[in-house]
Design an enzyme around this catalytic site. Structure first.
Site, short mmCIF file in Angstrom:
data_model
loop_
_atom_site.label_atom_id
_atom_site.label_comp_id
_atom_site.label_asym_id
_atom_site.label_seq_id
_atom_site.Cartn_x
_atom_site.Cartn_y
_atom_site.Cartn_z
N ASP A 1 91.59 -14.21 -110.03
CA ASP A 1 90.60 -14.45 -111.07
C ASP A 1 90.12 -15.89 -110.92
OD1 ASP A 1 88.93 -14.27 -113.24
OD2 ASP A 1 90.40 -13.30 -114.54
C1 BGC Z 1 86.96 -13.24 -115.63
C2 BGC Z 1 86.79 -12.15 -114.60
C3 BGC Z 1 85.45 -12.27 -113.96
C4 BGC Z 1 85.32 -13.65 -113.35
C5 BGC Z 1 84.02 -13.88 -112.64
C6 BGC Z 1 86.67 -14.60 -115.05
O1 BGC Z 1 86.68 -15.56 -116.06
O2 BGC Z 1 88.27 -13.21 -116.15
O3 BGC Z 1 86.95 -10.90 -115.21
O4 BGC Z 1 85.29 -11.26 -113.00
O5 BGC Z 1 85.44 -14.62 -114.39
O6 BGC Z 1 82.97 -13.97 -113.50
#
Ligand code: BGC
Length: 746
Positions: free
Chosen positions: A290
Site C-alpha cells: 500500500d
Molecule cells: C489506499 C489504497 C490505494 C492507494 C493508492 C492508499 O492510501 O489505502 O487502497 O489503492 O492509496 O491510491
C-alpha cells in the site's frame, strides 16, 4: 509513420538483436503458443537489472500540479512535482521499456469504478458503481462479475492496465471508514463476491489487485496499529476471505496493508507473504505495498514483498535495491523473481496482447444501466409496516426531505472516489481548502427527480431537512413523507459512533411524529443506529448507490423494481454489543483525513473474538442485533418446507421454497452450519426468483472449507466426524428449517 519514428524503431530493433531476444517476426515472448510463465520468463530475462528494478519501484502517476492552481504552502513537495511524462494520471506508474516493447504500468484505483478524486485527471469521469457493500448485499456473484467487467472495460478504455480493486478486508467494526469499499463481515460472502468482481475486471485484460492484505479492519491508526489475533482464528476469518477470493478471481497482485499483524508490518511479514500467500496458496502474482506501507528494504524483500508503491513523503526503501544486489545482500535471482511475477501477471490476464490505450470506447449507457442494476439489487428493505412500500397508487402527495435528494446521492470518499459521468457536487458545509476538497461528494442522480418522473400524477414537494420543524410542517400535509438520511465516510477516518450526523435523528423523529406514513431511505457506508425506528413505517438501506442511485431508489420505492438485497453486515443495537465498544486508538480531537502517520504512536488492536466475526459474535454472546446479517424484506412472502439434509462426505440440503405473496420476488435462502461446539457459519446460499404462487425445490451444497476448522498445531484444516447443527433461514440466527447432519471426518 513519421521518418523519425522509423529510425527509432530501427535502433530499437538493432538493440534487441544484440541482446539476442528477437525472433525473425518479433520477440520470443510474443509467441502465444507458450504459457504466460514461459513468455514472462523470456521477457524478464531480456531485461537488465535496472529495468527489472524499475518495475519494482512505481512512481506517483498523478500530481496536485495537474490542478493548475496555486497550491498552499502546506502541500508537501512530493505532491507538487509534475506528473511524469507518459503517465495517464492516477495511482502508480512505471515507464515503458520501448526496446522490449514492454508497456508502461499504469495503475488506477479502485473497486467502485475508475477513480479520480478530482486532481488526478482533471475533466475525466467514469461510471460510479454503488459501494461494495451494496454489491455484496445482492448476494449475486453474477452481478459481481458484471460490475467487475464494467470497471475493467472502462479502465482498459482509459489506458490503465492495473486496477487497484478487490477490497476484501472483513467488516469487524461497523464504524470503519472504508467498509463501503469492502464486501461483508463473512468470509464466504466476501470471498465469493470479491473473487467474482476481480474475475470480471481481469476478463477485460486488466490486472486487478486484491487488498488490503490483511486485517486493515479499522482506519484509525491504520499505519501504526498492530492487529493481534491467534493464527487459527485468522485462518478461519480474514485470511479465508482472501483465500477464497484469490482462488475464484486469480488477481494478478495482492496489496499488503499498512498495519502490523501480530508484531510485523503486513508488508514485511514472512508468515503472511512467503508462508501463506506464496507458499501454501501458491500465489503466482506479485505483492505490492500500500502507499507508504514499506518500512524496510531487506526485511520486506526477504518476507516476500515484490513492489514498493509510491511512498509519499516516507523514505523510499527500494531506492537501495541495486546496491543491495551489488553487495550481495539481496540475491540477483530474487530481483528477477520479483519482476517476473509482475510480467507474468500481465501475460496471464492478457494485458500484454490486448494493450489498453487511452481513448477507447466506453458504453456509458450500458455501464450506467449496470450501475443501476447493482443499486437496485443491493438495496435492503429493513422495515415495511402496513406495506407502506411500494408506494400505492392512492398516494397523491409526497414530501421528500433531506439528504440532498433534490440533487443526488452520497458516495464514499478517499482513493476509491469516482468522478461520475453525469457530474457531482461537494457538500463542503462551510469548509475551505483541503477540508473542502475532501468533503462528501454527491453523484448527480436525484431521487426526487426520478420519483417525479415515475409518478407524474403525484404532488411531490421537497425540503432540505436543515430545520426539523419546518420539514415536519411540510410532512404534516402529505400522504407519505420520505426522509433521506446520509452518513458520509472517507478512507482514513472511522465514524466516531453509529449515529447519523447533522442532527438527522431529530429530523426523522420530528417528521415521523406528525406523519405516520414516514419512510426513511438511508445512504450510509455502514450500519447505523435508528433511535426513531419504532416511529417510522419503512426503512430502505440504499448504501452509497452510485451514479444511478436516484433512479434505483425511486424504482424501488415505486415498485418498478423489487427489493432483493440482504444485509452483508450485522446492524448492532449499539456499540456496547461490539467486541470493541470503543475503537482502539480513536481520538475525537484528531478527525483529520489522511493525517500523516509520523505523528501517531503505535498501539495494539486485539481481536479476541477471533473468527467469531459479526453475526457469529452475536450468536456467541446471545446478543440481539437491530437487524441481523442476511436480513432483508421483499414485497412478497416466502414459505420454506420439506427440509432434506444429506451428510456423509459432503453436506447438501434441499428444501421447498414457495412465493406465497401477491407479487414476484427474490429470496436469498441461507444455509448455516455449526461445527460441533462452535457458532454457526454461512456455508452457502441460493438466490431464487419466484413469481406469485410459484415454488421450487432448492438445493444448497456447503462449501467444504467452511465445515472445517484450522488446526494451528498441525498446520492444516481438519473436519471432525460428528453431528453438525444445520439451519436454513432468511438471516443469521433466523432458523426457519432446522436439522442436523452426520458428517464424516476429512
Ligand atoms: C489506499 C489504497 C490505494 C492507494 C493508492 C492508499 O492510501 O489505502 O487502497 O489503492 O492509496 O491510491
Amino acid at each position: 509513420m513519421k521518418k523519425g519514428n522509423k529510425t527509432l524503431m530501427a535502433v530499437a530493433f538493432a538493440a534487441t538483436m544484440v541482446q539476442g531476444v528477437c525472433l525473425a517476426e518479433g520477440h520470443a515472448w510474443d509467441d502465444k503458443a507458450l504459457s504466460p510463465d514461459q513468455r514472462a520468463a523470456k521477457l524478464v530475462d531480456a531485461m537488465t537489472l535496472d529495468e527489472q528494478i524499475a518495475l519494482l519501484r512505481p512512481v506517483d502517476g498523478a500530481s496536485l500540479a495537474s490542478l493548475g492552481i496555486q497550491l498552499p504552502p502546506s502541500i508537501p513537495a512530493w505532491m507538487r512535482q509534475p506528473k511524469p511524462a507518459g503517465a495517464i494520471g492516477s495511482a502508480g506508474y512505471v515507464p515503458a521499456i520501448p526496446r522490449l516493447d514492454f508497456p508502461a504500468l499504469q495503475e488506477s484505483d479502485a473497486g467502485l469504478g475508475v477513480a479520480d478524486i478530482g486532481y488526478l485527471r482533471p475533466g475525466d469521469a467514469a461510471t460510479a458503481l454503488p459501494s461494495s457493500l451494496a454489491l455484496a448485499a445482492s448476494f449475486d456473484t453474477g452481478l459481481a462479475r458484471e460490475a467487475g467487467s464494467v470497471i475493467g472495460a472502462e479502465a482498459h478504455a482509459k489506458g490503465f492496465n492495473v486496477q487497484l480493486a478487490g477490497g476484501a478486508d472483513l467488516i469487524r467494526d461497523p464504524r470503519n471508514g472504508r467498509n463501503f469499499e469492502y464486501a461483508s463481515e463473512d468470509p464466504l460472502l466476501t470471498g465469493d463476491m470479491v473473487g467474482e468482481e476481480i474475475a470480471g475486471i481481469q476478463s477485460k485484460h486488466i490486472v486487478s489487485t486484491i487488498k488490503h492484505y490483511v486485517l486493515n479492519d479499522q482506519e484509525t491508526g491504520r499505519t501504526v496499529l498492530d492487529a493481534r489475533i491467534d493464527e487459527a482464528a485468522l485462518r478461519e476469518s480474514d485470511l479465508l476471505a482472501f483465500q477464497v477470493a484469490i482462488e475464484r478471481g486469480h488477481p494478478g497482485a495482492v496489496m499488503c496493508s499498512y498495519n502490523k499483524v501480530n508484531g510485523n508490518y503486513a508488508c514485511e511479514s514472512d508468515f503472511l507473504l512467503n508462508r501463506v500467500l506464496k507458499g501454501e496458496w501458491e500465489f503466482p502474482g506479485w505483492v505490492m505495498s500500500d502507499w507508504g506501507a514499506v518500512h524496510s528494504l531487506k526485511q520486506s524483500v526477504d518476507a516476500g514483498l515484490d513492489q514498493e508503491s509510491p511512498q509519499g513523503g516516507d523514505p523510499d526503501y527500494f531506492a537501495g535495491l541495486k546496491d543491495a544486489v551489488t553487495h550481495g545482500d539481496i540475491p540477483r535471482e530474487k530481483v528477477r523473481d520479483m519482476a517476473y511475477r509482475i510480467v507474468r501477471a500481465l501475460f496471464a490476464v492478457g494485458a500484454m496482447d490486448d494493450r489498453p490505450a487511452p481513448g477507447g470506447t466506453i458504453d456509458k449507457v450500458a455501464d450506467a444501466a449496470a450501475a443501476q442494476r447493482v443499486a437496485e439489487a443491493g438495496a435492503v428493505l429493513l422495515k415495511n409496516d402496513g406495506q407502506l412500500l411500494p408506494l400505492h397508487e392512492s398516494v397523491k402527495s409526497i414530501a421528500i426531505i433531506g439528504g440532498h435528494a433534490d440533487i443526488g446521492v452520497l458516495s464514499g470518499g478517499g482513493s476509491s472516489q469516482v468522478t461520475p459521468y453525469g457530474g457531482s457536487f461537494r457538500d463542503a458545509r462551510g469548509q475551505t481548502g483541503i477540508a473542502a476538497f475532501l468533503s462528501p461528494v454527491y453523484d448527480l442522480s436525484s431521487p426526487l427527480k426520478a420519483l417525479q418522473a415515475l409518478r407524474p400524477g403525484t404532488r411531490i414537494v421537497f425540503d432540505d431537512g436543515s430545520d426539523p420543524q419546518r420539514a415536519a410542517e411540510l410532512a404534516r400535509h402529505v400522504d407519505v413523507a420520505l426522509v433521506f438520511a446520509v452518513k458520509p465516510q472517507i478512507e482514513s477516518l472511522d465514524a466516531p459512533d453509529l449515529s447519523l450526523p447533522y442532527q438527522q435523528d431529530a429530523l426523522i423523529d420530528a417528521v415521523a411524529t406528525v406523519n405516520h406514513h414516514t419512510a426513511v431511505v438511508l445512504e450510509t457506508g455502514n450500519p447505523v443506529a435508528m433511535p426513531w425506528l419504532p416511529k417510522v413505517k419503512a426503512v430502505l438501506e440504499a448504501w452509497y448507490p452510485g451514479q444511478r442511485g436516484g433512479e434505483a431508489i425511486a424504482s424501488l420505492l415505486d415498485g418498478k423494481a423489487a427489493p432483493a438485497g440482504r444485509l452483508p453486515v450485522t446492524f448492532p443495537a449499539g456499540t456496547a454489543q461490539l467486541p470493541r465498544p470503543a475503537i482502539p486508538g480513536f481520538d475525537p480531537a484528531r478527525q483529520v483525513p489522511f493525517e500523516g502517520a509520523g505523528r501517531l504512536s503505535p498501539f495494539p488492536v486485539d481481536y479476541p473474538e477471533g473468527s467469531n466475526v459479526g453475526y457469529r459474535w452475536f450468536e456467541k454472546n446471545k446478543f440481539t442485533p437491530l437487524f441481523p446479517f442476511g436480513y432483508g424484506l421483499t414485497y412478497t412472502h416466502f414459505a420454506y418446507s420439506h427440509l432434506l439434509v444429506k451428510g456423509g462426505q459432503d453436506l447438501q440440503v434441499s428444501f421447498k421454497l414457495a412465493n406465497t405473496g401477491r407479487t414476484a420476488g427474490v429470496e436469498v435462502a441461507q444455509l448455516y452450519v455449526a461445527v460441533p461446539g462452535r457458532t454457526h457459519r454461512l456455508v452457502g446460499w441460493a438466490k431464487v426468483d419466484l413469481k406469485p404462487g410459484e415454488s421450487q425445490t432448492v438445493t444448497i451444497t456447503a462449501d467444504p472449507r467452511f465445515l472445517a476448522s484450522y488446526d494451528a498445531t498441525l498446520h492444516r484444516w481438519t473436519r471432525l466426524a460428528g453431528v453438525y447443527d444445520v439451519y436454513v433461514g432468511k438471516a443469521a440466527g433466523v432458523s426457519t428449517l432446522h436439522g442436523s447432519a452426520t458428517l464424516a471426518a476429512q
